[in-house]
Scaffold this motif. Structure first.
Motif, PDB file in Angstrom:
ATOM      1  N   UNK A   1      43.205  36.592  38.461  1.00 51.15           N
ATOM      2  CA  UNK A   1      44.063  37.092  39.539  1.00 51.15           C
ATOM      3  C   UNK A   1      43.705  38.524  39.909  1.00 51.15           C
ATOM      4  N   UNK A   2      43.843  38.819  41.178  1.00 56.61           N
ATOM      5  CA  UNK A   2      43.714  40.173  41.711  1.00 56.61           C
ATOM      6  C   UNK A   2      45.088  40.664  42.132  1.00 56.61           C
ATOM      7  N   UNK A   3      45.461  41.856  41.664  1.00 59.59           N
ATOM      8  CA  UNK A   3      46.729  42.459  42.065  1.00 59.59           C
ATOM      9  C   UNK A   3      46.434  43.675  42.930  1.00 59.59           C
ATOM     10  N   UNK A   4      46.846  43.617  44.184  1.00 62.60           N
ATOM     11  CA  UNK A   4      46.569  44.691  45.139  1.00 62.60           C
ATOM     12  C   UNK A   4      47.728  45.672  45.188  1.00 62.60           C
ATOM     13  N   UNK A   5      47.371  46.950  45.173  1.00 62.44           N
ATOM     14  CA  UNK A   5      48.357  48.017  45.362  1.00 62.44           C
ATOM     15  C   UNK A   5      47.726  49.039  46.294  1.00 62.44           C
ATOM     16  N   UNK A   6      47.998  48.900  47.582  1.00 59.99           N
ATOM     17  CA  UNK A   6      47.346  49.736  48.569  1.00 59.99           C
ATOM     18  C   UNK A   6      45.865  49.401  48.626  1.00 59.99           C
ATOM     19  N   UNK A   7      45.010  50.441  48.493  1.00 57.89           N
ATOM     20  CA  UNK A   7      43.566  50.230  48.554  1.00 57.89           C
ATOM     21  C   UNK A   7      42.999  49.791  47.209  1.00 57.89           C
ATOM     22  N   UNK A   8      43.806  49.893  46.143  1.00 57.95           N
ATOM     23  CA  UNK A   8      43.320  49.546  44.817  1.00 57.95           C
ATOM     24  C   UNK A   8      43.637  48.091  44.481  1.00 57.95           C
ATOM     25  N   UNK A   9      42.665  47.439  43.829  1.00 57.26           N
ATOM     26  CA  UNK A   9      42.850  46.061  43.385  1.00 57.26           C
ATOM     27  C   UNK A   9      42.450  45.977  41.919  1.00 57.26           C
ATOM     28  N   UNK A  10      43.384  45.491  41.088  1.00 57.74           N
ATOM     29  CA  UNK A  10      43.113  45.316  39.655  1.00 57.74           C
ATOM     30  C   UNK A  10      42.926  43.842  39.365  1.00 57.74           C
ATOM     31  N   UNK A  11      41.965  43.518  38.510  1.00 56.93           N
ATOM     32  CA  UNK A  11      41.647  42.128  38.183  1.00 56.93           C
ATOM     33  C   UNK A  11      42.044  41.827  36.743  1.00 56.93           C
ATOM     34  N   UNK A  12      42.723  40.687  36.544  1.00 58.14           N
ATOM     35  CA  UNK A  12      43.184  40.288  35.210  1.00 58.14           C
ATOM     36  C   UNK A  12      42.891  38.808  34.970  1.00 58.14           C
ATOM     37  N   UNK A  13      42.832  38.469  33.702  1.00 58.76           N
ATOM     38  CA  UNK A  13      42.590  37.066  33.341  1.00 58.76           C
ATOM     39  C   UNK A  13      43.880  36.351  32.958  1.00 58.76           C
ATOM     40  N   UNK A  14      45.014  36.988  33.208  1.00 58.72           N
ATOM     41  CA  UNK A  14      46.306  36.378  32.885  1.00 58.72           C
ATOM     42  C   UNK A  14      46.995  35.890  34.158  1.00 58.72           C
ATOM     43  N   UNK A  15      47.620  34.735  34.069  1.00 64.55           N
ATOM     44  CA  UNK A  15      48.337  34.133  35.203  1.00 64.55           C
ATOM     45  C   UNK A  15      49.665  33.592  34.691  1.00 64.55           C
ATOM     46  N   UNK A  16      50.592  33.210  35.586  1.00 62.09           N
ATOM     47  CA  UNK A  16      51.881  32.665  35.138  1.00 62.09           C
ATOM     48  C   UNK A  16      51.722  31.340  34.376  1.00 62.09           C
ATOM     49  N   UNK A  17      52.664  31.063  33.511  1.00 58.22           N
ATOM     50  CA  UNK A  17      52.652  29.855  32.683  1.00 58.22           C
ATOM     51  C   UNK A  17      52.536  28.551  33.485  1.00 58.22           C
ATOM     52  N   UNK A  18      53.275  28.402  34.615  1.00 55.86           N
ATOM     53  CA  UNK A  18      53.230  27.106  35.315  1.00 55.86           C
ATOM     54  C   UNK A  18      51.967  26.891  36.144  1.00 55.86           C
ATOM     55  N   UNK A  19      51.101  27.892  36.250  1.00 62.06           N
ATOM     56  CA  UNK A  19      49.954  27.788  37.160  1.00 62.06           C
ATOM     57  C   UNK A  19      49.050  26.609  36.807  1.00 62.06           C
ATOM     58  N   UNK A  20      48.797  26.375  35.540  1.00 56.79           N
ATOM     59  CA  UNK A  20      47.870  25.315  35.126  1.00 56.79           C
ATOM     60  C   UNK A  20      48.343  23.947  35.603  1.00 56.79           C
ATOM     61  N   UNK A  21      49.600  23.619  35.310  1.00 59.74           N
ATOM     62  CA  UNK A  21      50.122  22.302  35.692  1.00 59.74           C
ATOM     63  C   UNK A  21      50.171  22.153  37.207  1.00 59.74           C
ATOM     64  N   UNK A  22      50.547  23.229  37.925  1.00 61.44           N
ATOM     65  CA  UNK A  22      50.634  23.166  39.389  1.00 61.44           C
ATOM     66  C   UNK A  22      49.260  22.968  40.013  1.00 61.44           C
ATOM     67  N   UNK A  23      48.269  23.680  39.517  1.00 61.15           N
ATOM     68  CA  UNK A  23      46.907  23.550  40.051  1.00 61.15           C
ATOM     69  C   UNK A  23      46.377  22.143  39.813  1.00 61.15           C
TER      70      UNK A  23
END
Length: 788
Positions: free
Chosen positions: A62-84
């Motif tokens: 996931x990419x989290x945008x805050x203005x011009x800055x974007x931070x990248x993480x390997x963590x996502x919400x718990x339900x994402x796997x089943x929904x995808x």
């Protein structure tokens, strides 16, 4: 005919022993170095490739945008796997993967803390971790079941069948063994010795498995054959925002398994080109450089000695040999030398490989029964023999018999001499590139290891105390503090050199509605600052005399800048819906994770009940005794748990082990490159002295001093090395600046790096040719002027 070629080649090989030794040794070292580098590169690019569906496995990032800055993480919400898995037709399977936990296992009198993962059912079908016992369809489909690695199964149950046996976990729950996995390969990014159901992870950590508000788990998916990752990216991009309107600044994307190890360096939401792939490319170039340097040696020495074989060429041409036959003859000689060098290189590789593996913590092996290895080896020998021998073969075969036989000898033309000089320049240009690169890598690694982290990592150790912190914090804190040699004790929810919790829910007066700044959140206690050596810049520390400190926070300087607070102490803040407090202090900036990343805005809370690790600062006087007493205290508080501690400075070094290894590799390869260059330089100096013997004799008769003769011989090579320095300077500066740009904090490339490389190169060149130069200067002119 061919037999005759090799017979003559053998005679020349044994007749000119020094020449042959230099050529074979230079080629052997070059080939051995190249082989070792290529073996390392193969090992690097093979990571995760053992999975049968390797090209269809992706992690969800996931990419989290805050203005011009974007931070990248390997963590996502718990339900994402089943929904995808349910909503995206291109996705075949999906699994959640925990971050890597350690649990106490007890079987009768055996008790060890073991590392493992919590996963979903699809894990064993997405990844190729084969079950030796048990069924993939039945494994992990019930609570309190566990799959063990072969190593753990043997440790706890010996030769007995472990399936169906019971293991006590964390002295709380009994888990039934439902399968045994083959041990995880060394070239896997996922490391574990056991697997448990993800539902148990959610249960034990009292988490909401249906919440889209927290990004707290890793997720991997398997795409269907033929599915296009780009289309899947578009479909999952805004998935979190669709389920949580407060997270519309978060977008998801797929990260291929082929990139997990080599390409995992992101900046502003994009891959920067950094990561391990940088080193793979760097050392692939080094391998080519070293092999080229060795081949240049061969070409230089062969063309330099060409005059001594002029009469042979003339006689052969008069006898009817055409140019093609002569070219093949000299190529045959080149191939014979290369075969000897190749055989010696194999011996060197076999001898050095165990040390090479120890240096890099690898398990590289050469399977000579594998046709791929043999093919690559023979192909490398063929290419090397052609690179090294083609030019000398055409030079030697190009003599005109009339001019050669008329005087019995001939001199190389000016064009050939210039080519030989150009090859020397090229050789040292490559060597100087490696020297400069090595110096910059060493500087950067030293800078990383010695950079002020903002806290004091010396004489600090940590160990897990999850249950104690939650239930018996005050007792544990007091007991550990009584141990002789302990200066202070604190607790935290992070080990100060890895991942920690991040939140964007902090609110303060004047915060913009669209401000989604992520704050690293450290839960601790009143002794956090003195134990970790954090420096208070403004305000005060937590104190037991203030009853409101449980809702107060301390921030770092970066947090104050992000919050745009000039005088933050006393500012009211809110966390979540029911948490209201005040900023009571500001600490100087400190690194909470790798120095590869910029310093994060950080919040420290007084929440010891939400921590899992204890830090102890020792006075350093009698560490073994202090450790022994700490172990006694630990086991009295947590009976049955082994005391496993980690020194903070040693854990810090592990993070940068990769850079340290690369620095050591660069050192060795640059030394080898210079060594090969010097071998060639020594051979050329020997030949120069031999060719100019009479000239030196005449000069000495006319009154030339030893110093002037030494200067005359050495000057030619020093000039060539200085030209090489000039040619290498800009490419080295550009390449190393590009490499340094991958670091958040970096050294500047100083002028003295180039000056040092130049002085070192000139010094090595002078040292190499000095023996032959002094020998020539001391030569008796009577002997040198004697008629041949």
């Amino acid at each position: 005919m061919i037999q005759n070629y090799f017979k003559i080649a053998w005679r020349n090989l044994t007749k000119h022993k020094v020449f042959s030794f230099i050529n074979i040794t230079g080629l052997a070292v070059g080939l051995a170095t190249t082989m070792l580098i290529l073996l390392w590169v193969k090992e690097e690019v093979s990571v995760n490739r053992f999975h049968a569906n390797y090209d269809r496995i992706y992690s969800v990032m996931e990419n989290q945008a805050n203005g011009a800055e974007v931070a990248t993480f390997s963590s996502v919400p718990m339900p994402a796997a089943a929904t995808i898995k349910q909503d995206i037709p291109e996705v075949e399977q999906a699994t959640r993967i925990s971050w890597g936990e350690s649990r106490l296992f007890t079987v009768q009198d055996k008790a060890f803390v073991e590392p493992g993962l919590y996963v979903d059912l699809d894990f064993l079908t997405i990844f190729s971790f084969p079950l030796l016992q048990g069924s993939t369809n039945l494994a992990l489909n019930e609570p309190n079941t566990i799959v063990l690695s072969e190593k753990l199964a043997t440790r706890y149950f010996g030769n007995e069948d472990p399936v169906g046996k019971i293991i006590r976990v964390s002295q709380k729950l009994d888990y039934k063994v439902v399968g045994v996995l083959k041990d995880v390969p060394a070239n896997s990014t996922l490391k574990f010795d056991w697997l448990m159901p993800m539902t148990d992870y959610i249960r034990d950590n009292q988490m909401n498995g249906d919440s889209w508000e927290n990004n707290n788990i890793r997720t991997a998916v398997l795409l269907k054959p033929g599915a296009e990752p780009g289309k899947v990216n578009e479909k999952i991009k805004n998935l979190i925002g669709q389920h949580n309107s407060d997270s519309r600044n978060i977008t998801l994307f797929l990260h291929a398994a082929s990139d997990w190890y080599l390409r995992n360096d992101f900046k502003n939401g994009e891959f920067t080109g950094g990561g391990r792939i940088t080193y793979v490319r760097l050392f692939s170039i080094v391998a080519i450089f070293v092999l080229l340097i060795a081949c240049i040696n061969f070409m230089n020495l062969s063309t330099a000695r060409a005059t001594q074989r002029a009469k042979e060429v003339g006689v052969r041409k008069v006898a009817g040999a055409d140019k093609h036959a002569l070219v093949w003859q000299f190529l045959g000689e080149s191939m014979l030398l290369t075969v000897f060098a190749g055989a010696l290189a194999v011996v060197v590789v076999a001898t050095v490989l165990p040390l090479f593996n120890d240096l890099l913590s690898k398990q590289i092996q050469v399977d000579w029964q594998n046709s791929t290895y043999i093919g690559i080896y023979l192909g490398t020998l063929l290419i090397t023999s052609l690179l090294a021998g083609l030019y000398p073969a055409f030079v030697l075969s190009g003599y005109q018999p009339v001019s050669v036989l008329k005087g019995g000898r001939t001199q190389l033309g000016g064009g050939t001499v210039r080519i030989r000089q150009s090859l020397v320049v090229m050789q040292f240009t490559l060597s100087i590139l490696l020297i400069i690169g090595t110096m910059v890598v060493y500087q950067q690694v030293s800078f990383i290891r010695n950079k002020n982290l903002g806290y004091n990592k010396d004489n600090v150790l940590w160990f897990s105390t999850d249950d104690l912190n939650n239930k018996r914090y005050e007792l544990a804190h007091s007991e550990f503090g009584k141990v002789p040699g302990v200066e202070s004790v604190t607790v935290a929810n992070t080990v100060f050199n890895g991942p920690t919790n991040r939140e964007n829910g902090l609110r303060w007066p004047g915060k913009a509605d669209d401000d989604k700044t992520l704050f690293a959140v450290i839960n601790g206690d009143r002794d956090m600052l003195p134990t970790m050596g954090l420096q208070l810049k403004d305000g005060r520390n937590f104190s037991s005399t203030f009853g409101t400190d449980s809702t107060s926070i301390i921030i770092n300087e970066e947090a104050a800048r992000r919050m745009n607070l000039k005088d933050p102490v006393g500012t009211p803040v809110e966390f979540g819906e029911n948490w209201k407090g005040t900023i009571i202090g500001v600490v100087k900036d400190f690194h909470l994770s790798s120095i590869h990343s910029p310093i994060e805005p950080t919040v420290i809370t007084y929440q010891p009940q939400y921590t899992w690790v204890t830090f102890v600062r020792l006075d350093g006087q009698n560490v073994p005794v202090a450790l022994s007493k700490l172990e006694e205290t630990y086991k009295s508080l947590l009976p049955g748990y082994p005391f496993e501690y980690h020194f903070l400075d040693q854990e810090f070094d592990k993070i940068y082990k990769s850079e340290m290894q690369i620095g050591q590799l660069a050192n060795w390869f640059s030394v080898l490159a210079v060594f090969i260059s010097c071998l060639g330089l020594f051979g050329l100096a020997s030949f120069t002295v031999e060719r100019r013997t009479k000239e030196i004799g005449v000069r000495k008769v006319l009154g030339a001093s030893i110093l002037s003769v030494f200067t005359m011989i050495s000057r030619e090579f020093v000039v060539l090395v200085l030209i090489a320095l000039g040619l290498a300077a800009y490419p080295a500066w550009y390449l190393m600046n590009d490499w340094l740009s991958k670091f958040a904090y970096q050294v500047e490339i100083s002028w003295w790096v180039f000056a040092g490389a130049g002085l070192l190169s000139v010094g090595v060149a002078l040292l190499t040719v000095s023996f032959q130069s002094v020998k020539a200067a001391l030569m008796n002119p009577v002997k040198s002027l004697r008629t041949e």
